[in-house]
Motif scaffolding. Structure first.
Motif, mmCIF file in Angstrom:
data_model
loop_
_atom_site.group_PDB
_atom_site.id
_atom_site.type_symbol
_atom_site.label_atom_id
_atom_site.label_comp_id
_atom_site.label_asym_id
_atom_site.label_seq_id
_atom_site.Cartn_x
_atom_site.Cartn_y
_atom_site.Cartn_z
ATOM 1 N N THR A 1 -14.617 0.697 -3.580
ATOM 2 C CA THR A 1 -15.222 1.242 -2.369
ATOM 3 C C THR A 1 -14.141 1.471 -1.322
ATOM 4 O OG1 THR A 1 -15.687 -0.991 -1.529
ATOM 5 C CG2 THR A 1 -17.420 0.104 -2.808
ATOM 6 N N THR A 2 -14.481 2.259 -0.319
ATOM 7 C CA THR A 2 -13.560 2.501 0.798
ATOM 8 C C THR A 2 -14.264 2.159 2.100
ATOM 9 O OG1 THR A 2 -14.271 4.822 0.946
ATOM 10 C CG2 THR A 2 -12.350 4.337 -0.429
ATOM 11 N N GLU A 3 -13.490 1.711 3.060
ATOM 12 C CA GLU A 3 -14.027 1.389 4.375
ATOM 13 C C GLU A 3 -13.006 1.774 5.438
ATOM 14 O OE1 GLU A 3 -12.969 -3.323 4.673
ATOM 15 O OE2 GLU A 3 -14.654 -2.734 3.386
ATOM 16 N N ARG A 4 -13.479 1.870 6.658
ATOM 17 C CA ARG A 4 -12.637 2.304 7.768
ATOM 18 C C ARG A 4 -11.489 1.326 7.966
ATOM 19 N NH1 ARG A 4 -13.164 5.336 12.624
ATOM 20 N NH2 ARG A 4 -11.950 4.451 14.339
ATOM 21 N N GLU B 1 -0.136 2.495 -0.642
ATOM 22 C CA GLU B 1 -0.325 2.426 0.802
ATOM 23 C C GLU B 1 0.546 3.460 1.512
ATOM 24 O OE1 GLU B 1 -0.171 -0.057 -1.205
ATOM 25 O OE2 GLU B 1 -1.652 -1.592 -0.691
ATOM 26 N N GLY B 2 -0.086 4.203 2.408
ATOM 27 C CA GLY B 2 0.622 5.231 3.166
ATOM 28 C C GLY B 2 0.448 6.631 2.626
ATOM 29 N N ASP B 3 -0.080 6.771 1.385
ATOM 30 C CA ASP B 3 -0.286 8.099 0.804
ATOM 31 C C ASP B 3 -1.525 8.754 1.380
ATOM 32 O OD1 ASP B 3 1.929 7.871 -0.718
ATOM 33 O OD2 ASP B 3 0.907 7.613 -2.637
ATOM 34 N N PRO B 4 -1.616 10.087 1.303
ATOM 35 C CA PRO B 4 -2.837 10.769 1.718
ATOM 36 C C PRO B 4 -4.029 10.313 0.883
ATOM 37 C CG PRO B 4 -1.035 12.328 1.505
ATOM 38 C CD PRO B 4 -0.540 11.032 0.947
ATOM 39 N N PHE B 5 -5.162 10.130 1.526
ATOM 40 C CA PHE B 5 -6.378 9.676 0.852
ATOM 41 C C PHE B 5 -7.063 10.846 0.170
ATOM 42 C CE2 PHE B 5 -11.039 9.166 1.208
ATOM 43 C CZ PHE B 5 -11.192 8.137 0.288
ATOM 44 N N GLY C 1 -8.793 5.473 13.074
ATOM 45 C CA GLY C 1 -9.746 6.454 12.566
ATOM 46 C C GLY C 1 -9.227 7.273 11.405
ATOM 47 N N ASN C 2 -7.932 7.409 11.259
ATOM 48 C CA ASN C 2 -7.384 8.221 10.170
ATOM 49 C C ASN C 2 -6.790 7.370 9.048
ATOM 50 O OD1 ASN C 2 -5.208 7.292 11.628
ATOM 51 N ND2 ASN C 2 -4.022 9.181 11.369
ATOM 52 N N HIS C 3 -7.275 6.129 8.926
ATOM 53 C CA HIS C 3 -6.861 5.259 7.842
ATOM 54 C C HIS C 3 -8.089 4.663 7.157
ATOM 55 C CE1 HIS C 3 -2.911 5.403 9.860
ATOM 56 N NE2 HIS C 3 -2.408 5.026 8.696
ATOM 57 N N VAL C 4 -7.971 4.434 5.850
ATOM 58 C CA VAL C 4 -9.038 3.796 5.094
ATOM 59 C C VAL C 4 -8.453 2.645 4.290
ATOM 60 C CG1 VAL C 4 -10.426 5.906 4.909
ATOM 61 C CG2 VAL C 4 -8.766 5.346 3.118
ATOM 62 N N VAL C 5 -9.308 1.684 3.993
ATOM 63 C CA VAL C 5 -8.959 0.547 3.132
ATOM 64 C C VAL C 5 -9.714 0.721 1.822
ATOM 65 C CG1 VAL C 5 -9.055 -1.954 2.831
ATOM 66 C CG2 VAL C 5 -8.529 -0.975 5.080
ATOM 67 N N PHE D 1 -5.173 8.663 5.650
ATOM 68 C CA PHE D 1 -4.186 7.976 4.823
ATOM 69 C C PHE D 1 -4.749 6.642 4.326
ATOM 70 C CE2 PHE D 1 -1.969 10.745 7.742
ATOM 71 C CZ PHE D 1 -1.000 11.351 6.947
ATOM 72 N N VAL D 2 -4.184 6.165 3.237
ATOM 73 C CA VAL D 2 -4.567 4.870 2.683
ATOM 74 C C VAL D 2 -3.790 3.781 3.417
ATOM 75 C CG1 VAL D 2 -4.607 3.418 0.620
ATOM 76 C CG2 VAL D 2 -5.078 5.868 0.432
ATOM 77 N N GLU D 3 -4.507 2.910 4.096
ATOM 78 C CA GLU D 3 -3.855 1.827 4.827
ATOM 79 C C GLU D 3 -3.425 0.703 3.882
ATOM 80 O OE1 GLU D 3 -4.911 -1.366 8.379
ATOM 81 O OE2 GLU D 3 -5.867 0.605 8.350
ATOM 82 N N ARG D 4 -4.340 0.277 3.001
ATOM 83 C CA ARG D 4 -3.995 -0.755 2.022
ATOM 84 C C ARG D 4 -5.036 -0.743 0.898
ATOM 85 N NH1 ARG D 4 -6.125 -3.440 6.414
ATOM 86 N NH2 ARG D 4 -7.914 -4.814 5.989
ATOM 87 N N ILE D 5 -4.655 -1.354 -0.214
ATOM 88 C CA ILE D 5 -5.540 -1.511 -1.365
ATOM 89 C C ILE D 5 -5.739 -2.999 -1.584
ATOM 90 C CG2 ILE D 5 -5.843 -1.092 -3.837
ATOM 91 C CD1 ILE D 5 -4.037 1.340 -3.570
ATOM 92 N N GLU D 6 -6.984 -3.470 -1.483
ATOM 93 C CA GLU D 6 -7.300 -4.884 -1.633
ATOM 94 C C GLU D 6 -8.044 -5.098 -2.948
ATOM 95 O OE1 GLU D 6 -9.449 -6.155 1.768
ATOM 96 O OE2 GLU D 6 -7.718 -6.024 3.124
ATOM 97 N N ILE D 7 -7.676 -6.150 -3.668
ATOM 98 C CA ILE D 7 -8.253 -6.440 -4.986
ATOM 99 C C ILE D 7 -8.838 -7.843 -4.949
ATOM 100 C CG2 ILE D 7 -7.769 -6.636 -7.456
ATOM 101 C CD1 ILE D 7 -5.375 -4.759 -7.002
ATOM 102 N N GLU D 8 -10.060 -7.983 -5.474
ATOM 103 C CA GLU D 8 -10.708 -9.295 -5.492
ATOM 104 C C GLU D 8 -11.507 -9.452 -6.778
ATOM 105 O OE1 GLU D 8 -14.621 -7.957 -2.863
ATOM 106 O OE2 GLU D 8 -12.960 -9.014 -1.888
ATOM 107 N N GLY D 9 -11.712 -10.717 -7.179
ATOM 108 C CA GLY D 9 -12.497 -11.020 -8.372
ATOM 109 C C GLY D 9 -11.678 -11.253 -9.616
ATOM 110 N N ASN D 10 -10.377 -10.929 -9.590
ATOM 111 C CA ASN D 10 -9.526 -11.094 -10.766
ATOM 112 C C ASN D 10 -8.875 -12.476 -10.730
ATOM 113 O OD1 ASN D 10 -8.178 -9.946 -8.446
ATOM 114 N ND2 ASN D 10 -6.338 -9.747 -9.700
ATOM 115 N N THR D 11 -9.356 -13.368 -11.585
ATOM 116 C CA THR D 11 -8.795 -14.711 -11.641
ATOM 117 C C THR D 11 -7.676 -14.822 -12.665
ATOM 118 O OG1 THR D 11 -10.515 -15.355 -13.225
ATOM 119 C CG2 THR D 11 -10.955 -15.756 -10.896
#
Length: 800
Positions: free
Chosen positions: A411-414, A383-387, A418-422, A358-368
């Motif tokens: 990109t995605t990271e752990r 967040e919370g949907d199947p990956f 174990g069953n969640h990605v960021v 599952f998707v734990e969270r979506i993080e965004i950076e670089g957008n000023t």
């Protein structure tokens, strides 16, 4: 034991040599005693760094005995700390003295000698900062970064030298002296191993371009080594989309010219054979899946040219179907099965059950500037949907297509378990405003100029705002606002357009003024189809009539017309999915329902366009054909000139704007009964009906590609006809002078019949800094005596 120490004072230049030598040469009177005893360590010359820190860095004991090797190691540790411009270690009686001269503080930083790249862009690359301690190693790294910026821009000879100017109070000014050198261009791009597609066609694929006549202004011909990898990817995509699945770029050679001012770029490729699709099947070991139903959701047709895009589209459709059946973790994995003898590829889609991630969270950076929600709404998942990795790739592609960012990396990271990605989104913004200029030329109207100022990411909200001005015989001002995600829905777009236009002479014999406001909503029906619905409010007035046209005067006498309207437009374009890059079909059709609030009249306008495009001769020649037509139905009174269809370059070439269509005319009879009557035709009135066919071919001219020239042939045919005002008769009498033919009377008549017109000609396409220009040279093949012909016009090219 007596110890004699030869003491070295080390500055910037000699430091590296001193490190490699011995700090002191201990010459003992007794051969066995190469060491020095001291009772205390004294630090001199330090102002910002305290003595304890210096001693701690040297790692010398506070007192005792130290060998020559230990003293040498302490010297190296102080040198590695890069805190001092000069330093020395020397004995003084029973004390060991560490003398230091601290690096100065940077007063200010400046860059000199740069013209091609502005200070603002280069200062951002410098890590040295004012009011910080000057570090020679960091200054050298900064100089390297500046030189790299020039190298990326094609100036391989650029050099950057850091220098310091000493000021009072142990301060320095840091100056980077830049020698820019010349741009290294790509003189020629050639290909080895291409049999199917010509060099000219492949040059249009790669991002690198040959130096042309605009080499002073165009940056795409600058040699950039990093661009070669993108060129290889573009070539691979081009060939695989056309069925050449074994295509390979064997090597890319970059050679400097003898003058060392340009590169020759040579791509050595292997095309392979073209493959077509064979059978398409689905298979699974998971329970509850109807493989036949899944296989039926493909658009792949056996015998079509193989393209990976169509395979990926089928994957998306199958996984969407699985999600609809509450099976979000079912993945469709295509398994190609090649038949090299028949040159076909059978595709088996294996439907497998994936891990529950599952998707734990979506993080965004670089957008000023751009708001997070503008980026976040490009994802089909929250967040919370199947990956689903495929959905992440599609979201990255959608973010790129926004056009707001120079780079996008998803990109995605752990995650926390174990069953969640960021999902991490990193973007780099780029300017989104533009100012454009354009011009057209026609014999009847002369030169018309256009200016457009637009912003595609208004206030970082992803909204579009545009203001345009058009000058000439027809002057207009327009303001357009677009919210592409109305109510945060990706499938609904809101548009508000308001415009004011005035026509004074030119191709018409009357002056008009019109103001409109048109809000509308566009709905995304499917991948290729859009539906736009809207309403409108307009006011229209004929200010002056300079024609003896009875119908035009009747329209003038009806006064100002205020209209409310409702409309819809269906827009289909197969190129939106672009499964077949060589073909395209478009269709646009809709209706506008208008009601005049003052004269209580109504009008229904129906229009439609069907077009197609294909390529032949290995995509060297592009063929385009279009059929277009329209019908205007008026009730409550005759149609007004503003509602009728009028001739313009988009309908037919070879005729002037408003140069064809129904006209009224006066028929004058002379006293001589034997003489034929004289017809005097007035201005074109527009028609209630129009139909047009446009055929065109575009091809290379065989000249140097750096000129940016291409040719084309066209054939247009069509007509504008039909009026519903037949009241033109017995127009009246008028007196004439003695120097004119005697006239006993005249009648006003109308010619609104369907007269077929046609024209053929040659087009010259020229890609310039102003945009793609198009020069049309036309000859009418069939026309009426009163038609206004146009043998030449210049316009900004509009694509199919």
């Amino acid at each position: 034991m007596q110890v004699r120490c030869i003491f070295l004072r080390v500055g910037n230049f000699f430091r590296s040599l001193a490190i490699c030598g011995l700090l002191c040469i201990l010459l003992p009177v007794a051969a066995a005693g190469q060491s020095y005893s001291y009772s205390d360590i004294i630090v001199e010359g330090n102002t910002r760094i305290d003595a304890d820190s210096v001693i701690r860095i040297s790692e010398l004991p506070g007192s005792g005995t130290v060998s020559a090797a230990g003293l040498n190691a302490a010297f190296r540790r102080i040198s590695d700390a890069q805190l001092f411009e000069e330093f020395a270690i020397a004995p003084r009686g029973r004390q060991l003295v560490i003398s230091v001269v601290e690096f100065p503080t940077i007063n200010e930083i400046s860059i000199e000698g740069n013209e091609r790249i502005k200070d603002e862009a280069l200062v951002g690359l410098v890590r040295s900062q004012p009011r910080h301690v000057y570090n020679p190693a960091l200054a050298e790294a900064d100089a390297t970064a500046i030189a790299e910026a020039y190298r990326v821009g094609g100036r391989f000879a650029a050099t950057v030298t850091p220098k310091i100017i000493r000021r009072s109070g142990n301060r320095v000014d840091l100056v980077f002296e830049v020698f820019e050198g010349k741009v290294i261009e790509t003189e020629r791009i050639s290909f080895v191993g291409n049999d199917v597609f010509s060099e000219g066609r492949l040059r249009r694929v790669v991002a690198s371009k040959q130096a042309g006549i605009f080499r002073t202004f165009v940056r795409s011909d600058t040699y950039i080594a990093e661009r070669i990898e993108a060129d290889k990817a573009l070539l691979e995509e081009f060939y695989t989309d056309r069925g050449y699945i074994d295509f390979e770029v064997l090597s890319v050679t970059s050679e400097l010219t003898t003058e060392r001012d340009a590169f020759f770029l040579v791509f050595k490729i292997r095309e392979g054979q073209m493959y077509r699709f064979g059978d398409v099947t689905a298979a699974t070991e998971a329970a509850g899946i109807d493989v036949e139903e899944f296989a039926s959701h493909t658009r792949i047709v056996a015998g079509d040219v193989y393209t990976p895009k169509l395979v990926q589209e089928t994957v998306r459709r199958m996984e969407f179907l699985a999600a609809g059946y509450d099976m979000p973790f079912i993945r469709a994995r295509p398994e190609p099965i090649r038949d090299d003898l028949a040159r076909i590829v059978d595709i088996r889609f294996d439907l497998v059950r994936d891990s529950k991630i599952f998707v734990e969270r979506i993080e965004i950076e670089g957008n000023t500037t751009t708001l997070d929600r503008v980026i976040r709404r490009q994802f089909d998942i929250v967040e919370g949907d199947p990956f689903n990795p495929r959905e992440i790739e599609e979201a990255e592609a959608r973010i790129n297509r926004l056009g707001f960012f120079s780079s996008v990396d998803v990109t995605t990271e752990r995650g926390s378990t174990g069953n969640h990605v960021v999902v991490r989104v990193s973007v780099e913004e780029k300017p989104t405003g533009s100012l454009s200029f354009g011009a057209t030329y026609a014999k009847a109207d002369g030169v018309a100029a256009t200016v457009n100022l637009s912003e595609s990411n208004l206030l970082g909200r992803g909204q579009f705002l545009s203001f345009g001005i058009e000058t000439g015989s027809s002057k207009s001002y327009s303001l357009t606002f677009v919210e592409p995600y109305f109510l945060d829905r990706r499938d609904v777009e809101f548009q508000l357009r308001t415009s004011y236009s005035s026509v004074d002479g030119g191709a018409t014999s009357y002056s008009t003024k019109q103001w409109r406001i048109d809000p509308s909503l566009r709905f995304f029906i499917n991948e290729n189809t859009r539906l736009r619905v809207g309403v409108g409010l307009s006011t229209y007035k004929i200010d002056e009539v300079r024609s003896r046209s009875f119908i035009l005067e009747e329209d003038f006498n009806r006064g100002r017309g205020d209209t409310i309207s409702a409309n819809y437009l269906v827009d289909f374009d197969s190129r939106r999915t672009a499964f077949n890059p060589r073909h395209g079909i478009i269709f646009r059709g809709g209706q506008d329902f208008a009601y005049g609030t003052k004269d209580k009249t109504s009008a229904i306008t129906t229009t439609g366009l069907l077009g197609g495009q294909t390529t032949i001769l290995n995509e060297e020649v592009t063929l385009t054909g279009e059929l277009e037509g329209g019908i205007l139905t008026a009730s409550g009174g005759p149609s007004r000139i503003r509602d009728r269809f009028h001739m313009h370059g988009g309908i037919m070439r070879g005729f002037a704007a408003n140069g064809i269509g129904p006209r009224d005319f006066t028929l004058a009879r002379a006293r001589d009964k034997e003489a034929p009557p004289t017809r005097t035709y007035h201005t074109a009135l527009g028609g209630n009906y129009f139909a047009a066919m446009r055929l065109e071919s575009r091809f290379p001219l065989g000249v140097s590609e750096e000129l940016g020239l291409a040719g084309g042939l066209f054939l247009d045919a069509g007509s504008i006809w039909g009026l519903d005002d037949k009241r033109c008769a017995n127009y009246g009498r008028y007196a004439v002078g003695p120097d004119q033919d005697s006239v006993i009377g005249e009648n006003c008549l109308i010619d609104d019949r369907m007269h077929l017109r046609s024209a053929a000609g040659f087009s010259l396409f020229w890609t310039t800094l102003l945009g793609p220009l198009r020069f049309n040279f036309a000859k009418d093949l069939r026309s009426q005596p009163y038609d206004e012909r146009q043998s030449f016009n210049l316009e900004l090219e509009s694509s199919f």
